[in-house]
Design an enzyme around this catalytic site. Structure first.
Site, PDB file in Angstrom:
ATOM      1  N   ASN A 142      -3.478   6.201   2.590  1.00  0.00           N
ATOM      2  CA  ASN A 142      -2.154   6.131   3.226  1.00  0.00           C
ATOM      3  C   ASN A 142      -1.231   7.115   2.508  1.00  0.00           C
ATOM      4  OD1 ASN A 142      -0.705   4.728   0.963  1.00  0.00           O
ATOM      5  ND2 ASN A 142      -2.359   3.273   1.347  1.00  0.00           N
ATOM      6  N   LYS A 163       5.116 -13.518   2.655  1.00  0.00           N
ATOM      7  CA  LYS A 163       4.292 -12.999   1.534  1.00  0.00           C
ATOM      8  C   LYS A 163       4.738 -13.587   0.199  1.00  0.00           C
ATOM      9  CE  LYS A 163       3.129  -8.769   3.929  1.00  0.00           C
ATOM     10  NZ  LYS A 163       3.410  -7.375   4.190  1.00  0.00           N
ATOM     11  N   PRO A 172     -10.183  -6.851  -1.651  1.00  0.00           N
ATOM     12  CA  PRO A 172      -9.537  -8.004  -2.311  1.00  0.00           C
ATOM     13  C   PRO A 172      -8.028  -7.828  -2.299  1.00  0.00           C
ATOM     14  CG  PRO A 172     -10.512  -6.516  -3.936  1.00  0.00           C
ATOM     15  CD  PRO A 172     -10.943  -6.022  -2.581  1.00  0.00           C
ATOM     16  N   ASP A 173      -7.298  -8.932  -2.151  1.00  0.00           N
ATOM     17  CA  ASP A 173      -5.834  -8.873  -2.252  1.00  0.00           C
ATOM     18  C   ASP A 173      -5.472  -9.102  -3.721  1.00  0.00           C
ATOM     19  OD1 ASP A 173      -3.050  -9.455  -2.297  1.00  0.00           O
ATOM     20  OD2 ASP A 173      -3.135  -9.844  -0.141  1.00  0.00           O
ATOM     21  N   ILE A 174      -5.098  -8.021  -4.403  1.00  0.00           N
ATOM     22  CA  ILE A 174      -4.862  -8.075  -5.858  1.00  0.00           C
ATOM     23  C   ILE A 174      -3.681  -8.991  -6.164  1.00  0.00           C
ATOM     24  CG2 ILE A 174      -4.438  -6.688  -7.932  1.00  0.00           C
ATOM     25  CD1 ILE A 174      -5.449  -4.238  -6.250  1.00  0.00           C
ATOM     26  N   LYS A 195       1.765 -15.600  -1.557  1.00  0.00           N
ATOM     27  CA  LYS A 195       1.128 -14.984  -2.736  1.00  0.00           C
ATOM     28  C   LYS A 195       1.707 -15.534  -4.049  1.00  0.00           C
ATOM     29  CE  LYS A 195       0.004 -10.761  -0.153  1.00  0.00           C
ATOM     30  NZ  LYS A 195      -0.376  -9.344  -0.236  1.00  0.00           N
ATOM     31  N   PHE A 200       5.755  -6.042  -3.184  1.00  0.00           N
ATOM     32  CA  PHE A 200       6.506  -5.223  -2.236  1.00  0.00           C
ATOM     33  C   PHE A 200       6.003  -5.549  -0.836  1.00  0.00           C
ATOM     34  CE2 PHE A 200       9.217  -1.669  -3.762  1.00  0.00           C
ATOM     35  CZ  PHE A 200       9.304  -2.081  -5.089  1.00  0.00           C
ATOM     36  N   ASP A 223      -6.090  -2.262   2.738  1.00  0.00           N
ATOM     37  CA  ASP A 223      -6.573  -3.616   3.012  1.00  0.00           C
ATOM     38  C   ASP A 223      -8.071  -3.635   3.339  1.00  0.00           C
ATOM     39  OD1 ASP A 223      -4.217  -5.019   2.587  1.00  0.00           O
ATOM     40  OD2 ASP A 223      -3.456  -4.519   4.581  1.00  0.00           O
ATOM     41  N   LYS A 258     -22.654  13.719   2.138  1.00  0.00           N
ATOM     42  CA  LYS A 258     -21.664  14.030   3.181  1.00  0.00           C
ATOM     43  C   LYS A 258     -22.241  13.679   4.557  1.00  0.00           C
ATOM     44  CE  LYS A 258     -19.078  17.841   5.096  1.00  0.00           C
ATOM     45  NZ  LYS A 258     -19.056  19.276   5.285  1.00  0.00           N
TER      46      LYS A 258
HETATM   47  N1  CTP Z   1      -1.384  -5.864  -2.071  1.00  0.00           N
HETATM   48  C1  CTP Z   1      -2.403  -6.101  -2.961  1.00  0.00           C
HETATM   49  N2  CTP Z   1      -3.690  -6.033  -2.532  1.00  0.00           N
HETATM   50  C2  CTP Z   1      -3.979  -5.732  -1.255  1.00  0.00           C
HETATM   51  C3  CTP Z   1      -2.931  -5.495  -0.340  1.00  0.00           C
HETATM   52  C4  CTP Z   1      -1.644  -5.570  -0.781  1.00  0.00           C
HETATM   53  O1  CTP Z   1      -2.145  -6.362  -4.127  1.00  0.00           O
HETATM   54  N3  CTP Z   1      -5.232  -5.649  -0.874  1.00  0.00           N
HETATM   55  C5  CTP Z   1       0.012  -5.995  -2.540  1.00  0.00           C
HETATM   56  C6  CTP Z   1       0.835  -4.728  -2.458  1.00  0.00           C
HETATM   57  O2  CTP Z   1       0.801  -3.997  -3.675  1.00  0.00           O
HETATM   58  C7  CTP Z   1       2.236  -5.273  -2.172  1.00  0.00           C
HETATM   59  C8  CTP Z   1       1.977  -6.564  -1.438  1.00  0.00           C
HETATM   60  O3  CTP Z   1       0.633  -6.919  -1.699  1.00  0.00           O
HETATM   61  O4  CTP Z   1       2.905  -5.603  -3.358  1.00  0.00           O
HETATM   62  C9  CTP Z   1       2.197  -6.522   0.028  1.00  0.00           C
HETATM   63  O5  CTP Z   1       1.445  -5.504   0.585  1.00  0.00           O
HETATM   64  P1  CTP Z   1       1.468  -5.229   2.154  1.00  0.00           P
HETATM   65  O6  CTP Z   1       0.480  -4.153   2.479  1.00  0.00           O
HETATM   66  O7  CTP Z   1       2.867  -5.081   2.649  1.00  0.00           O
HETATM   67  O8  CTP Z   1       0.979  -6.598   2.712  1.00  0.00           O
HETATM   68  P2  CTP Z   1      -0.384  -7.238   2.976  1.00  0.00           P
HETATM   69  O9  CTP Z   1      -0.486  -8.429   2.087  1.00  0.00           O
HETATM   70  O10 CTP Z   1      -1.499  -6.243   2.880  1.00  0.00           O
HETATM   71  O11 CTP Z   1      -0.204  -7.756   4.439  1.00  0.00           O
HETATM   72  P3  CTP Z   1      -0.063  -6.906   5.823  1.00  0.00           P
HETATM   73  O12 CTP Z   1      -0.831  -5.632   5.629  1.00  0.00           O
HETATM   74  O13 CTP Z   1      -0.645  -7.822   6.825  1.00  0.00           O
HETATM   75  O14 CTP Z   1       1.401  -6.699   6.022  1.00  0.00           O
END
Ligand code: CTP
Length: 400
Positions: free
Chosen positions: A208, A336, A303-305, A340, A322, A277, A287
């Protein structure tokens, strides 16, 4: 950043004098009132007019000037300064300071001031390495002077080594740190920044446009407030801020490992990283070659850190996330915050001009369980200041 501050810039006679002119410009740009004092040798390199024009203040040179000494101006100057910066500081000036000699306008001020003094040496490498200079440097440190060490590189005397005046941006950062109350002293903080990259094959990835600017600003401001800062950064082109330990990672999995490895001992964690995500379910070791027709890629969730951090949050730790949104900003952010287990969430609307990816500015809402603040459009450093203000408040209350 330096609004309302008075900086006395002492300039001694070395070829780096011309760089001090740029330093005056930067200090003035940051809002400081700058008073320059030049030694007689410095005036051999550049005239007082240059510094007078850049600082919009008269330049001090003469200890026995009939006009200025009617007000004992060296004492007045020493009293007025919030910070004294010596750039360039020659070997001779350092030697005089170490011995406590006060035989001209600048050295007299240096004995009379109680403001912090930042010494920025610049000289030939042999002079810098000379045992007498090493001894003087040690004495200056023991006397409480702060030193911005010279950079290594090609010197005006055609030699190579340490002796170049430190980067002007490093001098500015050290000056800012000396003028900033150490409100995060003794605190350990971790900031994540930038994008992650999820590779399909060795040369292609999913990512991104995050520039990392918000996270780097947070790390810089925390270091300025004297925190011990670790910055876990995805790939971006920014330089690591001064006094910040940077851990560079590429993928979300690497970021998770780096963050979780250090999370337990942090007083505060701020996740600004735009973590991908999803990642390709399979990574080709070679390649992927072009072939006719469509190419489908299956994505697996990452994983969602932040959620993992929230689930294992030690008591007393402040956790900040954020939320970059394009619709229902406050609602999604609040969701969120709860989901979280965060103490604060910083919500920004990516559709607003000047906010979000790549911009120098941001317009955010800082949301906590009971307090919500909407900030107007401001620089990312200013946003970082406000976020740390809120984190400090939570740390002090111990309620998180
Ligand atoms: N984050 C994280 N790990 C992920 C995705 C997000 O730690 N795999 C953290 C980001 O660093 C940020 C927060 O979660 O602080 C919110 O990220 P955001 O992308 O806005 O939200 P998501 O939880 O991914 O939800 P969505 O994409 O559905 O809005």
């Amino acid at each position: 950043m330096l609004q309302g501050k008075s900086i006395l810039l002492g300039v001694s006679g070395g070829i780096a004098v011309y760089k001090a002119a740029e330093l005056v410009r930067l200090f003035v740009k940051e809002g400081a009132s700058v008073h320059v004092v030049m030694t007689a040798n410095a005036r051999q390199f550049v005239t007082t007019l240059t510094f007078q024009a850049l600082s919009s203040n008269p330049v001090g040179c003469d200890l026995f000037s009939i006009e200025s000494e009617s007000r004992i101006s060296h004492i007045e100057k020493a009293r007025e300064a919030d910070l004294v910066v010596l750039a360039p500081a020659t070997a001779n000036l350092m030697a005089k300071m170490a011995a406590g000699i006060a035989d001209d306008y600048l050295t007299t001020i240096l004995l009379a001031t109680t403001a912090p003094v930042l010494v920025c040496p610049a000289m030939n490498v042999k002079m810098w390495e000379h045992p007498a200079t090493r001894r003087n440097l040690k004495t200056l440190t023991e006397l409480g002077y702060r030193v911005e060490p010279p950079a290594v590189g090609f010197l005006a005397c055609q030699e190579e080594g340490a002796g170049r005046l430190a980067d002007i941006s490093n001098i500015l950062e050290s000056a800012l740190r000396l003028l900033t109350p150490p409100t995060l002293e003794g605190r350990k903080v971790l900031v994540s920044a930038g994008p992650t990259r999820e590779h399909f094959d060795p040369v292609r990835f999913l990512s991104n446009p995050s520039s990392g600017k918000m996270g780097y600003a947070l790390a810089r401001i925390a270091a300025r407030r004297s925190a011990t800062v670790t910055l876990v950064s995805g790939p971006c082109s920014l330089e690591a801020p001064a006094r910040v330990e940077r851990i560079s990672v590429t993928s979300a999995a690497q970021m998770r490992d780096a963050v979780l490895n250090l999370s337990a001992c942090q007083d505060a964690i701020v996740m600004t990283a735009a973590v991908s995500d999803y990642r390709p379910a399979e990574v080709s070791p070679r390649k992927i070659k072009k072939s006719p027709g469509q190419l489908s890629v299956v994505l697996a969730p990452n994983p969602d850190i932040l959620a993992s951090l929230g689930a294992a949050k030690p008591s007393g730790q402040v956790l900040v996330g954020f939320a970059a949104e394009t619709e229902n900003v406050a609602e999604n952010a609040r969701d969120k915050l709860m989901r979280k287990n965060l103490d604060l969430i910083v919500a920004n609307d990516l559709t607003k001009e000047g906010a979000g990816f790549g911009a120098e500015t941001n317009e955010v809402k800082i949301m906590g369980a009971s307090e919500e603040t909407s900030l107007c459009l401001m620089t990312k450093e200013e946003v970082a200041e406000r976020i740390w203000d809120r984190v400090e408040k939570l740390l002090a209350s111990g309620k998180n």
